[in-house]
Design a protein around this motif. Structure first.
Motif, PDB file in Angstrom:
ATOM      1  N   ARG A   1       0.360  -1.057   0.248  1.00  0.00           N
ATOM      2  CA  ARG A   1       0.225   0.281  -0.217  1.00  0.00           C
ATOM      3  C   ARG A   1       0.146   1.119   0.054  1.00  0.00           C
ATOM      4  NH1 ARG A   1      -3.404  -2.899   4.567  1.00  0.00           N
ATOM      5  NH2 ARG A   1      -4.808  -4.256   3.095  1.00  0.00           N
ATOM      6  N   LEU A   2       2.433   1.317   0.332  1.00  0.00           N
ATOM      7  CA  LEU A   2       3.353   2.525   0.159  1.00  0.00           C
ATOM      8  C   LEU A   2       3.355   2.420  -0.612  1.00  0.00           C
ATOM      9  CD1 LEU A   2       5.676   1.382   2.832  1.00  0.00           C
ATOM     10  CD2 LEU A   2       3.920   2.742   2.898  1.00  0.00           C
ATOM     11  N   ALA A   3       2.641   1.985  -2.238  1.00  0.00           N
ATOM     12  CA  ALA A   3       3.335   2.385  -3.881  1.00  0.00           C
ATOM     13  C   ALA A   3       2.207   1.167  -4.536  1.00  0.00           C
ATOM     14  CB  ALA A   3       4.687   1.878  -4.133  1.00  0.00           C
ATOM     15  N   PRO A   4       1.216   2.073  -4.073  1.00  0.00           N
ATOM     16  CA  PRO A   4       0.123   1.207  -4.176  1.00  0.00           C
ATOM     17  C   PRO A   4       0.332   1.133  -6.253  1.00  0.00           C
ATOM     18  CG  PRO A   4      -1.340   3.258  -3.859  1.00  0.00           C
ATOM     19  CD  PRO A   4       0.814   2.930  -3.281  1.00  0.00           C
ATOM     20  N   GLU A   5       0.205   2.177  -6.856  1.00  0.00           N
ATOM     21  CA  GLU A   5       0.411   1.801  -8.545  1.00  0.00           C
ATOM     22  C   GLU A   5       1.664   1.496  -9.060  1.00  0.00           C
ATOM     23  OE1 GLU A   5       1.765   4.533  -6.209  1.00  0.00           O
ATOM     24  OE2 GLU A   5       4.125   4.864  -7.031  1.00  0.00           O
ATOM     25  N   ARG A   6       2.635   0.623  -8.127  1.00  0.00           N
ATOM     26  CA  ARG A   6       3.703  -0.367  -8.614  1.00  0.00           C
ATOM     27  C   ARG A   6       2.912  -1.454  -8.684  1.00  0.00           C
ATOM     28  NH1 ARG A   6       8.032   2.441 -10.738  1.00  0.00           N
ATOM     29  NH2 ARG A   6       8.431   1.070 -11.522  1.00  0.00           N
ATOM     30  N   ILE A   7       1.564  -1.545  -8.213  1.00  0.00           N
ATOM     31  CA  ILE A   7       1.004  -3.282  -8.088  1.00  0.00           C
ATOM     32  C   ILE A   7       0.023  -2.313  -9.530  1.00  0.00           C
ATOM     33  CG2 ILE A   7      -1.001  -5.071  -6.936  1.00  0.00           C
ATOM     34  CD1 ILE A   7       1.675  -5.010  -5.704  1.00  0.00           C
ATOM     35  N   VAL A   8      -1.045  -1.981  -9.509  1.00  0.00           N
ATOM     36  CA  VAL A   8      -1.334  -1.445 -10.857  1.00  0.00           C
ATOM     37  C   VAL A   8      -0.559  -2.087 -11.840  1.00  0.00           C
ATOM     38  CG1 VAL A   8      -2.452  -0.403 -11.984  1.00  0.00           C
ATOM     39  CG2 VAL A   8      -2.832  -0.179  -9.207  1.00  0.00           C
ATOM     40  N   MET A   9       0.548  -1.742 -12.042  1.00  0.00           N
ATOM     41  CA  MET A   9       1.489  -1.442 -13.113  1.00  0.00           C
ATOM     42  C   MET A   9       2.090  -3.162 -13.008  1.00  0.00           C
ATOM     43  SD  MET A   9       4.600   0.938 -13.591  1.00  0.00           S
ATOM     44  CE  MET A   9       6.528  -0.023 -14.480  1.00  0.00           C
ATOM     45  N   PHE A  10       2.126  -3.766 -12.495  1.00  0.00           N
ATOM     46  CA  PHE A  10       2.323  -5.545 -12.054  1.00  0.00           C
ATOM     47  C   PHE A  10       1.221  -5.608 -12.703  1.00  0.00           C
ATOM     48  CE2 PHE A  10       4.380  -8.895 -10.918  1.00  0.00           C
ATOM     49  CZ  PHE A  10       3.621  -9.219 -10.091  1.00  0.00           C
ATOM     50  N   ALA A  11       0.392  -5.570 -12.139  1.00  0.00           N
ATOM     51  CA  ALA A  11      -0.706  -6.606 -12.861  1.00  0.00           C
ATOM     52  C   ALA A  11      -0.994  -5.990 -14.169  1.00  0.00           C
ATOM     53  CB  ALA A  11      -1.691  -5.231 -11.979  1.00  0.00           C
ATOM     54  N   LYS A  12      -1.365  -4.821 -14.856  1.00  0.00           N
ATOM     55  CA  LYS A  12      -1.381  -4.797 -15.990  1.00  0.00           C
ATOM     56  C   LYS A  12      -0.759  -5.897 -16.960  1.00  0.00           C
ATOM     57  CE  LYS A  12      -4.188  -0.329 -15.516  1.00  0.00           C
ATOM     58  NZ  LYS A  12      -3.686   0.605 -15.889  1.00  0.00           N
ATOM     59  N   SER A  13       0.941  -5.139 -16.578  1.00  0.00           N
ATOM     60  CA  SER A  13       1.880  -6.195 -17.092  1.00  0.00           C
ATOM     61  C   SER A  13       2.001  -7.935 -17.002  1.00  0.00           C
ATOM     62  CB  SER A  13       3.210  -6.059 -16.643  1.00  0.00           C
ATOM     63  OG  SER A  13       3.893  -4.400 -16.437  1.00  0.00           O
ATOM     64  N   LEU A  14       1.243  -8.046 -15.525  1.00  0.00           N
ATOM     65  CA  LEU A  14       1.378  -9.621 -16.111  1.00  0.00           C
ATOM     66  C   LEU A  14       0.205 -10.348 -16.239  1.00  0.00           C
ATOM     67  CD1 LEU A  14      -0.583 -11.833 -13.627  1.00  0.00           C
ATOM     68  CD2 LEU A  14       0.291  -9.977 -12.214  1.00  0.00           C
ATOM     69  N   THR A  15      -0.079  -8.630 -16.965  1.00  0.00           N
ATOM     70  CA  THR A  15      -1.426  -9.955 -17.588  1.00  0.00           C
ATOM     71  C   THR A  15      -1.192 -10.300 -19.252  1.00  0.00           C
ATOM     72  OG1 THR A  15      -3.250  -9.010 -16.287  1.00  0.00           O
ATOM     73  CG2 THR A  15      -4.073  -9.641 -17.941  1.00  0.00           C
ATOM     74  N   ARG A  16      -0.690  -8.493 -19.806  1.00  0.00           N
ATOM     75  CA  ARG A  16       0.023  -9.272 -20.710  1.00  0.00           C
ATOM     76  C   ARG A  16       0.876 -10.213 -20.933  1.00  0.00           C
ATOM     77  NH1 ARG A  16       2.545  -3.981 -22.906  1.00  0.00           N
ATOM     78  NH2 ARG A  16       3.818  -5.395 -24.823  1.00  0.00           N
ATOM     79  N   TYR A  17       1.665 -10.221 -19.695  1.00  0.00           N
ATOM     80  CA  TYR A  17       2.887 -11.911 -20.120  1.00  0.00           C
ATOM     81  C   TYR A  17       2.907 -12.760 -20.298  1.00  0.00           C
ATOM     82  CZ  TYR A  17       7.142 -13.864 -18.314  1.00  0.00           C
ATOM     83  OH  TYR A  17       7.686 -15.470 -18.016  1.00  0.00           O
ATOM     84  N   ALA A  18       1.416 -12.658 -19.460  1.00  0.00           N
ATOM     85  CA  ALA A  18       0.347 -14.537 -19.203  1.00  0.00           C
ATOM     86  C   ALA A  18      -0.123 -14.059 -20.875  1.00  0.00           C
ATOM     87  CB  ALA A  18      -1.162 -14.422 -18.176  1.00  0.00           C
ATOM     88  N   GLN A  19      -0.777 -13.504 -21.392  1.00  0.00           N
ATOM     89  CA  GLN A  19      -1.428 -14.056 -22.748  1.00  0.00           C
ATOM     90  C   GLN A  19      -0.030 -13.872 -23.612  1.00  0.00           C
ATOM     91  OE1 GLN A  19      -3.116 -10.068 -23.285  1.00  0.00           O
ATOM     92  NE2 GLN A  19      -4.911 -10.968 -24.769  1.00  0.00           N
ATOM     93  N   GLU A  20       1.363 -13.399 -23.979  1.00  0.00           N
ATOM     94  CA  GLU A  20       2.105 -13.433 -24.666  1.00  0.00           C
ATOM     95  C   GLU A  20       2.239 -15.199 -24.046  1.00  0.00           C
ATOM     96  OE1 GLU A  20       5.341 -10.921 -24.914  1.00  0.00           O
ATOM     97  OE2 GLU A  20       3.359  -9.337 -25.571  1.00  0.00           O
ATOM     98  N   GLN A  21       2.414 -15.569 -23.456  1.00  0.00           N
ATOM     99  CA  GLN A  21       2.465 -17.187 -23.129  1.00  0.00           C
ATOM    100  C   GLN A  21       1.036 -18.323 -23.527  1.00  0.00           C
ATOM    101  OE1 GLN A  21       4.809 -18.842 -19.524  1.00  0.00           O
ATOM    102  NE2 GLN A  21       6.422 -17.074 -20.985  1.00  0.00           N
ATOM    103  N   GLY A  22       0.494 -17.149 -24.087  1.00  0.00           N
ATOM    104  CA  GLY A  22      -0.885 -18.105 -23.925  1.00  0.00           C
ATOM    105  C   GLY A  22      -1.955 -19.017 -23.000  1.00  0.00           C
ATOM    106  N   LYS A  23      -1.321 -18.646 -22.130  1.00  0.00           N
ATOM    107  CA  LYS A  23      -2.007 -19.182 -20.852  1.00  0.00           C
ATOM    108  C   LYS A  23      -3.122 -17.445 -19.944  1.00  0.00           C
ATOM    109  CE  LYS A  23       1.123 -22.786 -21.580  1.00  0.00           C
ATOM    110  NZ  LYS A  23       2.306 -22.314 -20.303  1.00  0.00           N
ATOM    111  N   LEU A  24      -3.541 -17.098 -20.476  1.00  0.00           N
ATOM    112  CA  LEU A  24      -4.316 -16.020 -20.268  1.00  0.00           C
ATOM    113  C   LEU A  24      -5.101 -16.688 -18.765  1.00  0.00           C
ATOM    114  CD1 LEU A  24      -4.804 -13.290 -20.418  1.00  0.00           C
ATOM    115  CD2 LEU A  24      -6.515 -14.137 -22.064  1.00  0.00           C
TER     116      LEU A  24
END
Lengths: 272, 467
Positions: B105-128
């Motif tokens: 909670r001290l840096a929530p924007e990083r978690i949000v950034m992380f969430a968005k990137s990990l979704t893309r990562y999963a998608q590129e691996q084909g494992k959404l």
């Protein structure tokens, strides 16, 4: 996720392992999808190995013993939890061993009378798994259940049991689980039907009752009599007795001082 | 700033040795002299020894630092692919499972950034699908309560629908924890803030998921929220709100027999646009609708009319991805015809009913009536000669058990919900009213309310009308 399958230990070259697994699995999926064909033919042609060779980390096969255990103990909610966790965490969900988890999961949802999500589970499946005879049987059972087509429900359930009883079906443990669960499904379904008919019908013909329960007269009449249903032999008409369902809300029969205090307090709070 | 916040080694050292999390958060957040992009690169690089900084840091105790490094690495890997070592999926999964929410909670924007990137990562691996539990963990553990909306929530729902993997967990989250609070944080980089669209998308997708799982009442709530989401004044409503209105109308017909009045603060633009689409005719032709002109005029003419309307505009509905709902609507229409019949008749034969709803097969009609009795849509009994007798609803207000279930929250296990005693119900009501009173106080205390109240001369209702 305490109940999930053990997470593979992080290695520095997980990437390579992933790729190896993926190429393995795609070869096996092709191999696995040829399995349904031998299962449907009734001639005794030599069978190719039915399940793909167990990979090191096939989550579906790993979790199956637990699922079998829970099904024999009739702990459906836990079975559903474990199956759903396995489902969502499995990285390769194209393999045929997914059936080990999907079939008990759908049956558990049917036993719990949770129809929409049972249908959604079927929608998750990739095409080649959906075409397998086990799933298409299960799918038609679900469809019959959803439509409330009683005769079909019983016939589809029997078809499913018959299918796994064939010698060509090479997973005896899965067959065992399916048998147990279909039996539980039919029994809970009959219970629900019984309650429904008791409230919905003032009188019904015996043949209609036989259709609703999928049982012959000789099995049906004793059960009906036990629950107080009157049977008029000449006209073959059953008169269901409505089961006494108490009203949804009732005040406690003996009202205590504690209750009185509580209610008085609540009223004063409400009138703030 | 200390000079070693310009190298990854220095940063890692600070992360592992720092006692003051606030100071660490500040250090990590401010790029100092090097600028934002360079800082991201630094965070994403390996240490001077060639080691992966993630292998040095503890995922839980150094959540803050790991968050920065993971989000930077994933971001750069996905966007620039310039020789940044991709974090292994196992690490990503583990982090989502065990991260420390207090540090996050001290840096929530990083978690949000992380969430968005990990979704893309999963998608590129084909494992959404694999991203779903991770997003769920992030979205539910980041804010302090489960009913708080974060920018991650709508990504979670979108991923669920795209992966076609709806789980009971998601459904439970939607039903038991409707949003009543927003997770706001000040952020120097505005791309990861909570926005108006996030709220819209979340409620729209939530409604879609709930419709698929058959929870129509909750779905209606979600669509209404999406529909009436406040936007800046004088801006036209969003296209998504029109879609929400269409689906809302369809679900209202299916679940309640006809369109219900919309909340007063709905934008009138939307209703005007809907009137000009085929949906309006469809809804008007539905048996439970108030506009139903042929009440008992021609039996089953209403049903045929519905089918005609649908077949005429079939392609249109398919292109709007509403064909499934429309077909369900047609399938449910006979039930509402029967419901109408209960108002006029006391007894009716199955064949007669069949003629009204346009179904010839008596067995089908029988099955339909039985289904309606089962779902408590009507109260009736059938005799062996095929006569259906409709009964009046009893005096007790028949509240469905499911509606009460969410109000009662956590009941002791084994409580039979069909027999709820008055004290338990009263207690639930009391809890709700204290909650309401608190929300009321919160509104009353808020700065905008007080300033407006003073401006308009103290009238509470006039101040409320500004909000």
């Amino acid at each position: 996720m305490a109940n999930g399958p053990p997470t593979p230990p992080p290695t520095t070259d997980v990437e390579i392992q992933d790729e190896a697994r993926m190429s393995d699995a795609s070869a096996l999926a092709a191999e696995g999808s040829s399995d349904p064909a031998p299962e449907t033919t009734s001639d005794a042609a030599p069978q190719p190995p039915p399940s793909p060779p167990i990979q090191l980390q096939d989550p579906y096969q790993l979790i199956f013993p637990r699922i079998a255990e829970l099904s024999s103990q009739k702990r459906w909610i836990e079975l559903i939890d474990i199956a759903e966790v396995t489902e969502i965490n499995a990285s390769n969900d194209q393999q045929l061993s997914r059936l080990f988890v999907i079939v008990p999961l759908i049956l558990a949802y049917l036993i719990q009378n949770d129809l929409p999500i049972a249908k959604l589970v079927l929608e998750r499946l990739p095409n080649d798994i959906r075409m397998s005879p086990l799933i298409s049987n299960l799918g038609s059972l679900t469809k019959a259940y959803s439509a409330g087509a009683y005769e079909q429900i019983y016939s589809k359930a029997n078809a499913l049991v018959n299918m796994v009883a064939q010698p060509e079906f090479q997973q005896p443990e899965l067959a065992q689980v399916i048998n147990t669960m279909v039996e539980c499904f039919l029994s809970s379904f009959r219970d629900r039907t019984f309650l429904l008919l008791s409230t919905a019908y003032t009188s019904m013909t015996l043949s209609l009752a036989e259709m609703y329960f999928g049982l012959g007269a000789d099995e049906l009449l004793p059960v009906a009599a036990r629950h107080g249903w009157a049977y008029d032999t000449p006209t073959k008409v059953l008169k269901p007795m409505p089961t006494n369902e108490t009203a949804s809300f009732f005040a406690p029969a003996a009202s205590s001082l504690a209750n009185f205090n509580f209610i008085a307090q609540s009223v004063s709070l409400l009138e703030m | 700033m200390a000079p070693d916040s310009q190298s990854i080694d220095g940063l890692v050292q600070q992360i592992t040795t720092s006692n003051n999390l606030e100071a660490l958060a500040h250090t990590l957040r401010t790029p100092g002299t090097s600028g934002r992009d360079v800082r991201e690169f630094i965070l994403a690089s390996s240490m001077s020894s060639g080691q992966d900084p993630l292998s040095v840091l503890d995922l839980r105790n150094n959540t803050l630092g790991v968050m920065y490094i993971l989000s930077a690495r994933l971001n750069i890997y996905l966007n620039a692919q310039s020789g940044v070592q991709r974090p292994p999926w196992a690490i990503v999964t583990q982090f989502c499972e065990i991260f420390d929410p207090e540090q996050a909670r001290l840096a929530p924007e990083r978690i949000v950034m992380f969430a968005k990137s990990l979704t893309r990562y999963a998608q590129e691996q084909g494992k959404l699908k694999l991203a779903i539990p991770l997003l769920y963990s992030l979205a539910t553990r980041l804010p302090t309560t489960l009913s708080t909306l974060t920018p991650i929530h709508h990504i979670l729902l979108l991923t669920t629908l795209q992966a076609r993997h709806i789980t009971p967990e998601i459904t439970r989250l939607l039903i038991e924890h409707p949003i009543d609070d927003l997770y706001m944080y000040t952020n120097i980089y505005p791309d990861h803030n909570l926005s108006y669209i996030d709220n819209l998308v979340y409620h729209y997708l939530g409604g879609v998921i709930l419709t698929k799982t058959g929870n129509y009442t909750a779905a209606i709530d979600y669509f209404e929220t999406a529909l009436t989401a406040p936007s800046t004044t004088n801006s036209p409503p969003a296209g998504l709100q029109l879609e929400a209105l269409k689906k809302l109308r369809l679900v209202q017909c299916i679940a309640m027999g006809g369109p219900q009045p919309l909340p007063k603060y709905t934008s009138p633009v939307l209703t005007r646009i809907l009137k000009s689409t085929p949906y309006q005719n469809l809804i008007n032709a539905f048996p439970g609708s108030l506009h139903q002109k042929d009440r008992g005029e021609g039996p089953s003419s209403g049903n045929n009319r519905l089918k005609q309307l649908v077949s005429k505009d079939r392609d249109f509905y398919a292109s709007e991805c509403n064909l499934g709902l429309v077909e369900l609507l047609v399938a449910e229409a006979p039930k509402w015809v029967i419901k109408r019949l209960t108002e006029t008749y006391v007894t009716l034969g199955l064949a007669e009913i069949g003629r009204y709803v346009g179904i010839d097969d008596e067995q089908q009609v029988r099955a339909l009536v039985l289904k309606m009795i089962e779902s408590k849509a009507i109260i009736a009994t059938i005799s062996d000669s095929g006569i259906v007798t409709f009964h009046d609803t009893p005096d007790t207000a028949d509240v469905s058990v499911e509606d009460i279930r969410t109000l009662l929250g956590d009941l002791p296990s084994g409580t039979n919900l069909t027999k709820i005693s008055v004290p338990i119900l009263l207690e639930a009501v009391q809890v709700q009213s204290t909650h309401l009173a608190q929300l009321d106080m919160g509104v009353g205390r808020s700065k905008e309310f007080i300033t407006k109240a003073i401006k308009t001369g103290g009238g509470i209702s006039s101040a409320l009308s500004f909000l």
